[in-house]
Write a protein that holds these residues in place. Structure first.
Motif, mmCIF file in Angstrom:
data_model
loop_
_atom_site.group_PDB
_atom_site.id
_atom_site.type_symbol
_atom_site.label_atom_id
_atom_site.label_comp_id
_atom_site.label_asym_id
_atom_site.label_seq_id
_atom_site.Cartn_x
_atom_site.Cartn_y
_atom_site.Cartn_z
ATOM 1 N N UNK A 152 -5.726 5.804 -0.734
ATOM 2 C CA UNK A 152 -7.031 5.515 0.022
ATOM 3 C C UNK A 152 -8.290 5.587 -1.018
ATOM 4 N N UNK A 153 -8.142 6.669 -2.084
ATOM 5 C CA UNK A 153 -9.296 6.465 -2.816
ATOM 6 C C UNK A 153 -9.036 5.694 -3.948
ATOM 7 N N UNK A 154 -8.095 5.088 -4.160
ATOM 8 C CA UNK A 154 -7.693 4.078 -5.431
ATOM 9 C C UNK A 154 -7.480 2.798 -4.997
ATOM 10 N N UNK B 186 -1.252 -2.823 -0.072
ATOM 11 C CA UNK B 186 -2.486 -3.532 -0.072
ATOM 12 C C UNK B 186 -2.876 -4.335 1.212
ATOM 13 N N UNK B 187 -1.427 -4.734 1.873
ATOM 14 C CA UNK B 187 -1.751 -5.707 2.938
ATOM 15 C C UNK B 187 -2.145 -4.864 4.230
ATOM 16 N N UNK C 275 -1.631 5.131 4.506
ATOM 17 C CA UNK C 275 -2.217 3.731 4.715
ATOM 18 C C UNK C 275 -1.767 3.016 5.880
ATOM 19 N N UNK C 276 -1.044 3.767 6.847
ATOM 20 C CA UNK C 276 -1.040 3.275 8.169
ATOM 21 C C UNK C 276 -1.824 4.225 9.167
ATOM 22 N N UNK C 277 -1.858 5.359 9.064
ATOM 23 C CA UNK C 277 -2.396 6.188 10.056
ATOM 24 C C UNK C 277 -3.439 7.082 9.407
ATOM 25 N N UNK C 278 -4.582 6.772 9.615
ATOM 26 C CA UNK C 278 -5.704 7.561 8.843
ATOM 27 C C UNK C 278 -5.909 8.956 9.233
#
Lengths: 286, 433
Positions: free
Chosen positions: A112-114, A283-284, A193-196
């Motif tokens: 997330x942060x990068x 990234x997608x 990346x999928x589930x925040x």
């Protein structure tokens, strides 16, 4: 499309849709070792810029936490500290726990942060979590030295503490903690990346997990029927072993340490595998 | 010459909307196929419809194959959304392809966006090291090139100042300098020239030319700037809707691009997907009319024209405080003209939910050529719809001055009304003031 083709000519890079499950590209990671060190440096230089106290924060954090714990849990609640000086007891717990918690929370934010960075350039993504382990290790080193300073002070003023040869086990204990933090952290970072929602769970979960670890109380203090929770937690033997080695109260239990070690290996394997899956296409989805 | 990049049947699919297949069972199936390195069983293939959509999957690239030889500079051109950036992202390993293989010989360095990873709190020097390392340089390599990089960037004086204090120009110059001095065999460049002042852009182009011609390195260059592509590249690839539709010498490919750009009109405006805005209003069509109100295909320089824009409100509400903008761009995306009701003080306080707005331009000032109109529709200052190249605009030679004469070799440029006179006022001689 044929993989035979690639072996006929000496291509230096072959980009295919999916990499094998355990193709970890450790060699690529080694090539980028300078990057890892620069990330560590960046974290250190940047974090405390434009703060008044600067690096002193590394010392203030464990100091204040220990003071508060001493006051609240030691004096008000009156929890047992296995006969150790309260301040030292809490400080040993918080400093050790802070390393694990730091590794876990920071690595869990890797993707997330990068995202802006990962979206532009390729470099082995594992460089980020590994740099986090190293910068946290340095923090831990500083804080632990601070702890040793207090230990020396308490020893000189006649408190009953008994450092012993188990101190030699320190690198192993740190290694297991780093592995646990890394493993859990990258599993979470891959899933976020999928589930925040997991990000919130982590911040909160780490705090809760601290209470399932003998940080503010000795393991011996826990009633028999709750012992299994404590024993299932792979961090328990580590915190206990630290305390025994440096202060002489607690326990060093080899089978339990082996359990932690095994747990760490499994978690790291799972973590790296998932991380590896996610890094090629995250990234997608971000 | 040796082939350094070989792209075979490269495809990339993006899923629209929700992530995951919807059911846990399907998620498992896909996962199990992935574990065995088999293709995704639920992905439809072989289907091709308008705009390359398969249900919820959008193909950003489809079956693209080409090769690049050592030392070549290849330009990759195409409209927005044609798949150029996706191609570069795959080449620079930022994202993985859905199908196909790319083989590369040598070290690849990408300049997808200059200044990636710059940390505002670190000094210029520290950032050179950090950025260099992110791009794949070792510390020793950066140290060796440090003087050259600093020299090229022209920020020597501020090299030990945190970059957050830099002007944006300095920032970009430093970032480009790092990337340009990277020791790579293949350089992937995306639109870096859109930034910095004209002089620095020239310097960058020059540097990239050196890289390709003198150092024998290979360049892949994505740009909308046809002049830059022509100047720099020896070959070009044209992408359209994810397909490679032309490849070869630069000039013919660029011509193909310019003529293909016209065909954008054939997709009805209302169905275009390369739009932005919150969607409260959708632009439906753009018509070109002469001063009598008849539809025309092309306009002549000097003609009085009307541009009529159809819109309809998606939520049925009447749009209030509307600002409609028309941007006129040349084929190489150079901004030329801007028209808006706001500029001339015409308020559209409240418009019917569906209708047309019309802009009248007397004596159209552009010379012969092909242009594009970008249309924007704002409600209370918030973008409701925006479509790039919403309509092509063909301008033919016209009698602008009423004399039947035009400037020599009129391609590109503006025409303006003018008057001349002569008198006996004394001319200025050398040395006199």
């Amino acid at each position: 499309m044929k993989s035979e083709l690639s072996s006929q000519e000496n291509w230096s890079l072959v980009i295919v849709p999916q990499r094998g499950l355990f193709d970890l590209r450790l060699r690529a990671l080694w090539k980028y070792r300078d990057l890892v060190m620069l990330f560590v440096r960046r974290d250190f230089v940047a974090v405390y810029k434009q703060t008044i106290l600067g690096p002193l924060w590394y010392l203030i954090q464990p100091l204040l936490t220990s003071v508060i714990f001493t006051f609240v849990f030691g004096n008000i609640v009156g929890l047992s500290t296995d006969g150790l000086p309260k301040f030292l007891f809490y400080m040993s717990g918080t400093v050790v726990w802070a390393y694990f918690a730091g590794c876990l929370t920071k690595t869990s934010e890797t993707f997330i942060s990068n995202a802006h960075l990962f979206g532009k350039v390729y470099f082995p993504r594992l460089a980020v979590p590994i740099s986090i382990l190293i910068s946290n290790l340095i923090t831990f080193g500083i804080q632990f030295a601070f702890f040793l300073f207090f230990m020396a002070y308490f020893a000189l003023t006649g408190s009953d503490i008994q450092p012993n040869w188990w101190i030699l086990l320190t690198p192993v204990l740190v290694f297991i903690m780093a592995g646990l933090g890394l493993g859990f952290g990258i599993i979470v970072s891959s899933l976020t990346t999928k589930y925040r929602d997991l990000r919130f769970l982590v911040q909160f979960g780490v705090q809760l997990l601290m209470y399932a670890t003998p940080v503010i109380y000795p393991a011996s203090f826990v009633p028999q029927r709750f012992q299994w929770i404590l024993q299932a937690n792979p961090m328990t033997p580590i915190v206990e072993a630290f305390r025994y080695a440096y202060l002489g109260a607690g326990s060093v239990d080899m089978p339990k340490l082996l359990y932690s070690f095994g747990f760490m290996l499994v978690i790291v394997m799972i973590g790296i595998t998932i991380f590896n899956r996610v890094e090629s296409t995250f990234m997608d989805t971000v | 010459m040796a082939t350094v990049i070989s792209v075979e049947n490269l495809s990339k699919a993006y899923r629209l909307g929700q992530i995951g297949t919807g059911t846990f069972a399907n998620d498992l199936k896909v996962w199990w196929a992935k574990v065995r390195s088999k293709p995704n069983p639920l992905q439809k293939i072989g289907e091709q419809d308008h705009g390359n959509r398969d249900g919820e999957t959008v193909w950003a690239l489809k079956d693209v194959s080409f090769t690049v030889q050592q030392g070549e500079a290849v330009g990759i051109i195409g409209r927005n959304g044609a798949g150029k950036s996706t191609l570069l992202k795959i080449l620079s390993q930022v994202t993985a392809p859905t199908a196909g293989v790319v083989r590369v010989k040598g070290r690849i360095a990408s300049l997808l966006e200059v200044g990636t990873g710059f940390h505002p709190e670190l000094t210029g020097r520290e950032n050179i090291y950090l950025n260099g390392a992110i791009l794949g340089m070792s510390r020793a390599e950066v140290s060796r090139k440090l003087d050259e990089i600093v020299d090229f960037s022209g920020v020597e004086k501020y090299i030990d100042t945190p970059v957050k204090r830099y002007s944006s120009g300095m920032y970009v110059r430093l970032a480009f300098a790092v990337a340009a001095h990277l020791e790579s065999d293949i350089l992937v460049v995306d639109e870096v020239l859109a930034v910095g002042d004209a002089e620095f852009q020239k310097k960058c182009l020059g540097k990239m030319g050196d890289v390709a011609q003198k150092e024998g390195r290979t360049i892949l260059f994505v740009s909308h700037n046809m002049a830059a592509v022509t100047a720099l590249c020896s070959r070009a690839c044209l992408l359209n809707n994810g397909n490679l539709i032309a490849e070869g010498e630069v000039r013919p490919v660029i011509e193909r691009y310019l003529s293909a750009a016209k065909s954008v009109d054939r997709i009805p405006l209302a169905e275009r997907t390369d739009r932005r805005g919150d969607g409260r209003v959708r632009l439906t069509d753009v018509r070109l009319l002469n001063d009598k109100g008849d539809l025309v295909e092309a306009v002549a320089s000097g003609q009085d024209i009307r541009i009529s824009i159809g819109y309809c409100s998606m939520d049925g509400a009447a749009p209030e405080n509307v600002k409609v903008g028309i941007g006129v761009y040349s084929m190489n995306e150079t901004f030329l003209l801007y028209c808006s009701n706001e500029l001339v003080g015409t308020d559209f306080k409240s418009l019917p939910p569906e209708g047309r707005v019309e802009c009248r331009i007397p004596q159209f000032p552009l010379t012969r050529g092909q242009y594009n109109l970008n249309i924007s529709f704002l409600i209370k200052g918030i973008l409701a719809d925006w479509v790039p190249a919403a309509r092509g605009l063909q301008v033919v030679e016209g009698d602008f001055f009423g004399t039947g004469k035009l400037p020599p070799a009129a391609h590109g440029g503006f025409l303006t009304l003018q008057t001349w006179e002569a008198s006996s006022a004394s001319p200025l001689r050398d040395g006199q003031l």
